[in-house]
Design an enzyme around this catalytic site. Structure first.
Site, PDB file in Angstrom:
ATOM      1  N   CYS A 183       0.814  -1.209   0.000  1.00 16.43           N
ATOM      2  CA  CYS A 183       0.000   0.000   0.000  1.00 16.43           C
ATOM      3  C   CYS A 183       0.854   1.268   0.000  1.00 16.43           C
ATOM      4  CB  CYS A 183      -0.943  -0.003   1.207  1.00 16.43           C
ATOM      5  SG  CYS A 183      -2.263  -1.235   1.019  1.00 16.43           S
ATOM      6  N   CYS A 185      -3.748  -1.085  10.405  1.00 19.90           N
ATOM      7  CA  CYS A 185      -3.370  -1.418   9.027  1.00 19.90           C
ATOM      8  C   CYS A 185      -3.181  -2.921   8.858  1.00 19.90           C
ATOM      9  CB  CYS A 185      -2.101  -0.657   8.619  1.00 19.90           C
ATOM     10  SG  CYS A 185      -2.417   1.083   8.175  1.00 19.90           S
TER      11      CYS A 185
END
Lengths: 279, 163
Positions: free
Chosen positions: A198, A240
């Site tokens: 990401c 996350c």
């Protein structure tokens, strides 16, 4: 294609101002005097990126503006509370922080160098604070992501605002740094995504409604408007990793200490922005 | 919930005859990928339903494909991501066999891709119990999409013929 996405989204939404890929071109000056480095050459150890950007550059103008003046920055309430805490006696020894530290300004520069190895142990700011509370004050530890802990970390961070992050990655820090790096590139969970998936391969792109930044931690603890409180680094890491459908790690775990060192080192050269504001 | 996982797992491991007695469902571990990552036969043994596939594409708890892909035909659902390529016209550019392989496990065609495998239940690092952040035992894992849901998504992708 970027352009198409833009028009499609603009048509759909009550469009927030910034919708293009990549960081915007704004520059961050706090209180009209304190200039921040939100973009600089990547540190030598980081081959995958040429330029590093503060997360501030990926936020909307509205969110950005809240960080440009301390009167508008909602995190400053907590910084003020921490000033009171600094002078509040706690624990069996009848001491406050100010019994040993004349004033908080003496911590200028500390945040820019944390975490670091002290007596063989990789030490975060949370560890330092709880260590002093235990040893000097005889006080109970603060919860890692609790309001007192993160407010005090924000207050100490403010003393280094505008100074470049410069964590050591060699010598005694090297094995911890290697461990953190390994974690950064590990594809966790049922979605098999790493931090790099990401924040290194896709920064600047939208993932659903989120504009992906490089996942820098130079503004932590950050004030999140959604949660209306200060968010610790380890809390963010936990979120996350959880979002990859993985078993996450605990806040304050050795794994997250190592990851914190590695992630901090990816931001070497950006300035300390504590406390930053996020949506 | 426990029960459904067990029954699902049983049905899967046995590669059992599907409820209607004809169709064979292929278990996640038994999917036969070609050298290029295609999968020839329906995973559920039945055809897909494009309308159901459309709903899966936009549902956060299911495919959530638009988290990463832009699809003009899905513009009524807000927030399309930019992580993967736009999928307009994909039904003309790719065969159902290719699409089935990509959705089931895109890494068979694109080895390092960030696109998750939607029909896979083993070989993960620290798999979690959904989005709880808690550990899951590998044997309890269900694929993100069922065999029929994969077929539904493939059927929907095949309708995307205009680019």
């Amino acid at each position: 294609m970027k352009f198409k996405a833009l028009t499609a989204m603009a048509a759909l939404l009550v469009a927030p101002a910034v919708m293009a890929g990549g960081p915007d071109d704004d520059s961050l000056v706090i209180n009209e005097e304190l200039e921040m480095v939100t973009e600089t050459a990547a540190p030598d150890h980081l081959d995958a990126l040429d330029t590093i950007y503060s997360g501030w550059r990926f936020r909307t103008d509205e969110t950005q503006s809240l960080q440009m003046d301390d009167f508008d920055n909602p995190a400053m309430i907590f910084v003020d509370q921490a000033i009171d805490l600094f002078n509040t006696v706690d624990g069996s020894e009848g001491k406050s922080c100010s019994s040993c530290h004349e004033n908080v300004e003496e911590f200028k520069g500390l945040t820019a160098s944390m975490p670091k190895v002290i007596d063989g142990k990789l030490t975060t700011m949370e560890d330092l604070l709880n260590g002093h509370r235990a040893e000097a004050m005889g006080a109970d530890p603060w919860k890692w992501s609790g309001p007192e802990m993160q407010a005090m970390i924000a207050l100490i961070g403010v003393q280094s605002r505008g100074m470049p992050v410069n964590v050591a990655i060699d010598g005694e820090a090297a094995p911890f740094w290697e461990q953190g790096k390994e974690m950064y590139y590990t594809r966790f969970g049922q979605l098999e995504l790493s931090c790099a998936s990401c924040h290194e391969e896709n920064w600047g792109n939208y993932i659903r409604a989120d504009h992906l930044s490089q996942g820098q931690i130079n503004g932590f603890p950050t004030y999140r408007l959604k949660q209306a409180r200060l968010i610790s680094k380890h809390n963010r890491f936990r979120g996350c990793i959880r979002d990859t459908r993985a078993e996450t790690f605990a806040e304050g775990s050795d794994e997250f200490r190592a990851l914190e060192l590695y992630v901090a080192s990816r931001g070497n050269g950006l300035t300390v922005e504590t406390p930053a504001v996020r949506q | 919930m426990r029960l459904t996982t067990i029954t699902a797992a049983l049905a899967l491991t046995a590669g059992a005859a599907y409820a209607d007695g004809h169709a064979k469902m292929v278990a996640p571990g038994d999917v036969a990928f070609s050298e290029y990552g295609e999968v020839d036969a329906s995973l559920s043994g039945k055809p897909g339903d494009p309308e159901a596939g459309r709903a899966i594409m936009i549902s956060r708890g299911k495919g959530n494909c638009i988290a990463c892909h832009e699809v003009t035909a899905l513009n009524d659902a807000p927030f399309h991501g930019e992580v993967g390529p736009m999928l307009d016209g994909i039904g003309s550019n790719r065969s159902a066999e290719e699409l089935r392989g990509i959705v089931a496990n895109a890494k068979m065609m694109f080895p390092e891709t960030v696109m998750p495998a939607f029909y896979k239940t083993s070989g993960f690092i620290r798999p979690g119990n959904g989005y709880t952040g808690k550990a899951a035992k590998e044997e309890d894992l269900s694929p993100i999409l069922t065999a029929q849901e994969i077929e539904d998504v493939v059927a929907y992708l095949m309708t995307l013929t205009d680019s």
